[in-house]
Design a protein around this motif. Sequence first.
Motif, PDB file in Angstrom:
ATOM      1  N   SER A  60       0.730  -1.325  -0.015  1.00 21.13           N
ATOM      2  CA  SER A  60       0.046  -0.061   0.007  1.00 21.13           C
ATOM      3  C   SER A  60       0.922   1.245   0.039  1.00 21.13           C
ATOM      4  N   ALA A  61       1.954   1.247   1.048  1.00 19.71           N
ATOM      5  CA  ALA A  61       2.846   2.379   0.868  1.00 19.71           C
ATOM      6  C   ALA A  61       3.549   2.657  -0.585  1.00 19.71           C
ATOM      7  N   GLY A  62       4.072   1.688  -1.058  1.00 18.53           N
ATOM      8  CA  GLY A  62       4.524   1.443  -2.365  1.00 18.53           C
ATOM      9  C   GLY A  62       3.597   2.038  -3.441  1.00 18.53           C
ATOM     10  N   VAL A  63       2.372   1.675  -3.298  1.00 13.57           N
ATOM     11  CA  VAL A  63       1.502   2.332  -4.411  1.00 13.57           C
ATOM     12  C   VAL A  63       1.232   3.983  -4.266  1.00 13.57           C
ATOM     13  N   MET A  64       1.212   4.323  -2.950  1.00 14.73           N
ATOM     14  CA  MET A  64       1.305   5.671  -2.648  1.00 14.73           C
ATOM     15  C   MET A  64       2.617   6.402  -2.983  1.00 14.73           C
ATOM     16  N   GLY A  65       3.854   5.765  -2.984  1.00 15.21           N
ATOM     17  CA  GLY A  65       4.885   6.252  -3.337  1.00 15.21           C
ATOM     18  C   GLY A  65       5.192   6.450  -4.880  1.00 15.21           C
ATOM     19  N   VAL A  66       4.494   5.562  -5.702  1.00 14.42           N
ATOM     20  CA  VAL A  66       4.633   5.837  -7.180  1.00 14.42           C
ATOM     21  C   VAL A  66       3.893   6.949  -7.504  1.00 14.42           C
ATOM     22  N   VAL A  67       2.777   7.433  -6.776  1.00 16.52           N
ATOM     23  CA  VAL A  67       2.320   8.886  -7.105  1.00 16.52           C
ATOM     24  C   VAL A  67       2.866   9.962  -6.291  1.00 16.52           C
ATOM     25  N   GLY A  68       3.891   9.850  -5.644  1.00 19.23           N
ATOM     26  CA  GLY A  68       4.389  10.856  -4.892  1.00 19.23           C
ATOM     27  C   GLY A  68       3.963  11.248  -3.441  1.00 19.23           C
ATOM     28  N   ILE A  69       3.242  10.038  -2.961  1.00 21.36           N
ATOM     29  CA  ILE A  69       2.777  10.265  -1.505  1.00 21.36           C
ATOM     30  C   ILE A  69       3.760   9.698  -0.541  1.00 21.36           C
ATOM     31  N   THR A  70       4.706  10.205   0.265  1.00 19.29           N
ATOM     32  CA  THR A  70       5.225   9.802   1.235  1.00 19.29           C
ATOM     33  C   THR A  70       4.806   9.107   2.472  1.00 19.29           C
ATOM     34  N   GLU A  71       3.760   9.552   2.946  1.00 21.04           N
ATOM     35  CA  GLU A  71       3.014   9.250   4.177  1.00 21.04           C
ATOM     36  C   GLU A  71       2.682   7.886   4.419  1.00 21.04           C
ATOM     37  N   GLY A  72       2.754   6.995   3.240  1.00 22.15           N
ATOM     38  CA  GLY A  72       2.542   5.587   3.588  1.00 22.15           C
ATOM     39  C   GLY A  72       3.746   5.035   4.315  1.00 22.15           C
ATOM     40  N   THR A  73       4.985   5.882   4.486  1.00 25.40           N
ATOM     41  CA  THR A  73       6.135   5.234   5.278  1.00 25.40           C
ATOM     42  C   THR A  73       5.883   5.431   6.631  1.00 25.40           C
ATOM     43  N   ILE A  74       5.122   6.328   7.095  1.00 26.55           N
ATOM     44  CA  ILE A  74       4.834   6.898   8.404  1.00 26.55           C
ATOM     45  C   ILE A  74       4.645   5.687   9.487  1.00 26.55           C
ATOM     46  N   PRO A  75       3.833   4.685   9.155  1.00 27.00           N
ATOM     47  CA  PRO A  75       3.513   3.649  10.065  1.00 27.00           C
ATOM     48  C   PRO A  75       4.800   2.600  10.445  1.00 27.00           C
ATOM     49  N   LEU A  82      14.495   3.911  14.244  1.00 25.10           N
ATOM     50  CA  LEU A  82      15.981   4.083  14.200  1.00 25.10           C
ATOM     51  C   LEU A  82      16.537   2.916  13.152  1.00 25.10           C
ATOM     52  N   HIS A  83      15.555   2.147  12.599  1.00 22.43           N
ATOM     53  CA  HIS A  83      16.094   1.309  11.610  1.00 22.43           C
ATOM     54  C   HIS A  83      15.396   1.654  10.386  1.00 22.43           C
ATOM     55  N   ILE A  84      14.499   2.711  10.319  1.00 25.20           N
ATOM     56  CA  ILE A  84      13.864   2.809   9.103  1.00 25.20           C
ATOM     57  C   ILE A  84      14.382   4.347   8.435  1.00 25.20           C
ATOM     58  N   LEU A  85      14.318   5.276   9.464  1.00 25.85           N
ATOM     59  CA  LEU A  85      14.646   6.786   9.079  1.00 25.85           C
ATOM     60  C   LEU A  85      16.371   6.788   8.282  1.00 25.85           C
ATOM     61  N   PRO A  86      17.248   6.133   8.768  1.00 26.03           N
ATOM     62  CA  PRO A  86      18.521   6.339   8.233  1.00 26.03           C
ATOM     63  C   PRO A  86      18.637   5.759   6.775  1.00 26.03           C
ATOM     64  N   GLY A  87      18.028   4.596   6.403  1.00 29.95           N
ATOM     65  CA  GLY A  87      18.215   4.434   5.025  1.00 29.95           C
ATOM     66  C   GLY A  87      16.951   5.032   4.201  1.00 29.95           C
ATOM     67  N   THR A  88      16.178   5.551   4.778  1.00 27.98           N
ATOM     68  CA  THR A  88      15.066   6.493   4.008  1.00 27.98           C
ATOM     69  C   THR A  88      15.784   7.786   3.560  1.00 27.98           C
ATOM     70  N   MET A  89      16.484   8.459   4.819  1.00 25.01           N
ATOM     71  CA  MET A  89      17.074   9.906   4.643  1.00 25.01           C
ATOM     72  C   MET A  89      18.303   9.727   3.818  1.00 25.01           C
ATOM     73  N   ALA A 137      16.577   0.807   0.388  1.00 25.08           N
ATOM     74  CA  ALA A 137      16.113  -0.379   0.916  1.00 25.08           C
ATOM     75  C   ALA A 137      17.316  -1.329   1.214  1.00 25.08           C
ATOM     76  N   ILE A 138      18.407  -1.230   0.887  1.00 29.59           N
ATOM     77  CA  ILE A 138      19.673  -2.019   1.177  1.00 29.59           C
ATOM     78  C   ILE A 138      19.940  -1.598   2.575  1.00 29.59           C
ATOM     79  N   ILE A 139      20.081  -0.269   2.684  1.00 25.36           N
ATOM     80  CA  ILE A 139      20.385   0.245   4.089  1.00 25.36           C
ATOM     81  C   ILE A 139      19.141  -0.147   5.059  1.00 25.36           C
ATOM     82  N   VAL A 140      18.006   0.010   4.705  1.00 27.60           N
ATOM     83  CA  VAL A 140      16.934  -0.467   5.679  1.00 27.60           C
ATOM     84  C   VAL A 140      17.031  -1.901   6.113  1.00 27.60           C
ATOM     85  N   GLY A 141      17.278  -2.847   4.765  1.00 28.48           N
ATOM     86  CA  GLY A 141      17.403  -4.105   4.983  1.00 28.48           C
ATOM     87  C   GLY A 141      18.577  -4.594   6.008  1.00 28.48           C
TER      88      GLY A 141
END
Length: 152
Positions: A60-75, A82-89, A137-141
């Motif tokens: 669901s977040a990916g579908v949002m991301g394709v159209v430029g909506i970042t908020e799907g990542t918030i959950p 601590l494990h998600i933000l560094p990779g996305t940033m 994705a690699i950093i988050v993983g």
Amino acid sequence: MGGPICKAVTLFCIAMIDAGNYEVNAMFFVCTSVPPLAVLLSTVIFKNKWTDADRIQARSAGVMGVVGITEGTIPFIVEDALHILPGTMIGCGCAVVTAALSGVSLPVPHGGIFPVLVAGNPIMYIGAQVVSIVVGAIIVGILRRPVAADAK
């Protein structure tokens, strides 16, 4: 992730569009797809680090991301910042640098796939996103811990 700072940057970018500076706008909006699609790709590459529910939510977040909506990542960030933000940033940073160095411009205040139709240097607009999504994705993983077998 769409909060007040993001709105202030959007306002600034719209002022830059009005002034004829489309490159600054591109550097901002090339990032909107990176966090949700990086998380989605991470759930595909690093299956042992995500639950089935995470993988469904990431779609669901990916579908949002394709159209430029970042908020799907918030959950995901709320659950494991601590494990998600560094990779996305870092992924977003790669997108900004790639767009800036390759002269990407964007005359509309929107991210995702749709603005590629009007982007200056559309190949690098897409390239900046793809490379940054993979990096994120690699950093988050790498940073995420494996999920316990009973939690999957």
